[in-house]
Scaffold this motif. Structure first.
Motif, PDB file in Angstrom:
ATOM      1  N   TYR A   1       4.461 -55.700 110.419  1.00  0.00           N
ATOM      2  CA  TYR A   1       4.539 -57.127 110.786  1.00  0.00           C
ATOM      3  C   TYR A   1       3.201 -57.535 111.428  1.00  0.00           C
TER       4      TYR A   1
ATOM      5  N   ASN B   1       8.601 -71.425 109.203  1.00  0.00           N
ATOM      6  CA  ASN B   1      10.028 -71.406 108.884  1.00  0.00           C
ATOM      7  C   ASN B   1      10.572 -72.791 108.533  1.00  0.00           C
TER       8      ASN B   1
ATOM      9  N   TYR C   1       8.020 -58.185 105.553  1.00  0.00           N
ATOM     10  CA  TYR C   1       9.402 -58.676 105.571  1.00  0.00           C
ATOM     11  C   TYR C   1      10.378 -57.660 104.961  1.00  0.00           C
TER      12      TYR C   1
ATOM     13  N   GLU D   1      16.184 -67.025 104.512  1.00  0.00           N
ATOM     14  CA  GLU D   1      14.982 -67.432 105.262  1.00  0.00           C
ATOM     15  C   GLU D   1      13.821 -67.706 104.328  1.00  0.00           C
TER      16      GLU D   1
ATOM     17  N   SER E   1       9.561 -68.172 104.857  1.00  0.00           N
ATOM     18  CA  SER E   1       8.432 -68.131 105.798  1.00  0.00           C
ATOM     19  C   SER E   1       7.190 -68.502 104.994  1.00  0.00           C
TER      20      SER E   1
HETATM   21  C1  AVI Z   1      10.013 -66.441 113.746  1.00  0.00           C
HETATM   22  N1  AVI Z   1       9.354 -66.376 112.437  1.00  0.00           N
HETATM   23  C2  AVI Z   1       7.995 -66.895 112.509  1.00  0.00           C
HETATM   24  C3  AVI Z   1       9.443 -65.068 111.771  1.00  0.00           C
HETATM   25  C4  AVI Z   1       8.743 -65.141 110.395  1.00  0.00           C
HETATM   26  O1  AVI Z   1       7.820 -64.368 110.171  1.00  0.00           O
HETATM   27  O2  AVI Z   1       9.126 -66.005 109.594  1.00  0.00           O
HETATM   28  C5  AVI Z   1      10.863 -64.579 111.601  1.00  0.00           C
HETATM   29  C6  AVI Z   1      10.963 -63.296 110.823  1.00  0.00           C
HETATM   30  N2  AVI Z   1      11.732 -63.095 109.779  1.00  0.00           N
HETATM   31  C7  AVI Z   1      11.595 -61.877 109.333  1.00  0.00           C
HETATM   32  N3  AVI Z   1      10.695 -61.263 110.070  1.00  0.00           N
HETATM   33  C8  AVI Z   1      10.299 -62.116 111.008  1.00  0.00           C
END
Ligand code: AVI
Length: 328
Positions: free
Chosen positions: A58, A173, A213, A289, A291
């Protein structure tokens, strides 16, 4: 309108749970099923996100930390003027990255107050205690609530200059139209001379993005699965987590990183508290989600569309991430 919750004693659900219920039933009744990523962040989900931010894959958090650590003097020079100001951190959390800037600002004897804004008053209380310990000379004015509630309070109180932080690619997001609405709305709370520092994740090698991710240790998978657990716990649901797969896919054209929960078999799910039953076919996907990732040109276009002036752009050596300082 939550009239769909028939047969449910909605008195047993809090206001937040009713909103969650509404979004869940709407999202899971669609042809292409969706759930909103804003529901990832219950107690367990927030802890898992903290773990995600420590993962080697990450890169977003490490990179923004690197930008702040290496360029803090330039960044805070961008904020400073002879006028006192509020440094308002939207979605502060534990403010780990913001502390780098706070320490540098305190060293310069700049007149400013730190205003962390968070939806979780528990998180804010913890942060306030932590800052009192670590940075006793700092003036902290925590504001609990959503961003716009907090900004309304700030606007009523002060004629003071505001410097807003929206870090960590939280902006990613939102969909593009949502970002435009959000930034236009933010502008309404701000005055000429106020500033906005936004963290954007940049387009890069798609493999690097996808791995961020879908980490090897499976923490992001657990983060995604926790949404199923949360629905089980909140609405007496019978999702069996064994029959789902976490799947993450990046589209280099749109810059959209999408995460899904994929049903590995035909199954029927019931959320008893909501009197709601639906079917999933084998390999059907629930989108959980998005991103978004941006090019520098797209950031400039966005700024022009919402009438923000780009002052300074801070990036890391690899150009993985950008913190952009805008002026109103
Ligand atoms: C909070 N947000 C910026 C994270 C992103 O990278 O979209 C949430 C996340 N989802 C999966 N890993 C992290």
């Amino acid at each position: 309108n939550n009239s769909y919750i028939t047969g449910v004693n909605s008195a047993t659900l809090s206001f937040e749970q009713q909103q969650f219920a509404l979004d869940v039933v709407q999202g899971l009744s669609k042809k292409q099923k969706t759930l909103s990523s804003k529901y990832f962040y219950d107690g367990v989900g927030s802890k898992l996100f903290q773990k995600i931010m420590e993962l080697p894959e990450y890169y977003l958090t490490h990179t923004e930390t690197e930008i702040f650590t290496q360029q803090k003097e330039k960044i805070i020079s961008g904020f400073c003027s002879d006028q006192p100001f509020n440094l308002v951190d939207l979605g502060a959390g534990d403010a780990a990255k913001t502390k780098i800037l706070l320490r540098a600002l305190l060293k310069r004897y700049t007149r400013f107050s730190f205003v962390p804004v968070d939806i979780s008053s528990d998180a804010l209380q913890e942060l306030k205690e932590n800052l009192t310990q670590e940075l006793p000379q700092l003036t902290v004015v925590p504001l609990a609530g959503d961003y716009f509630e907090a900004l309304t309070q700030l606007k009523q109180e002060s004629g003071i200059r505001q410097v807003l932080l929206f870090l960590g690619s939280n902006i990613g997001n939102f969909t593009y139209p949502e970002i435009q609405v959000f930034l236009k709305k933010l502008r309404q709370f701000l005055q000429t001379g106020d500033q906005l520092l936004i963290g954007f994740d940049l387009k890069k090698d798609p493999r690097i993005i996808r791995q961020a991710y879908d980490d090897a240790a499976g923490v992001t998978a657990s983060f995604n699965f926790n949404l199923l657990q949360r629905m089980n716990d909140t609405f007496a649901g019978n999702f069996n987590l064994k029959y789902f797969q976490h799947f993450a896919e990046y589209n280099p054209v749109t810059g959209e990183m999408r995460s899904y929960l994929i049903s590995t078999r035909d199954q029927q799910i019931t959320l008893q508290e909501l009197d709601f039953t639906f079917s999933l076919q084998a390999w059907e996907a629930i989108h959980t989600e998005s991103s978004y990732k941006f090019s520098k040109a797209e950031i400039q276009e966005l700024a022009a569309e919402v009438n923000l002036e780009t002052e300074l752009i801070f990036t890391d050596a690899n150009h993985y991430f950008a913190d952009v300082l805008f002026r109103i």
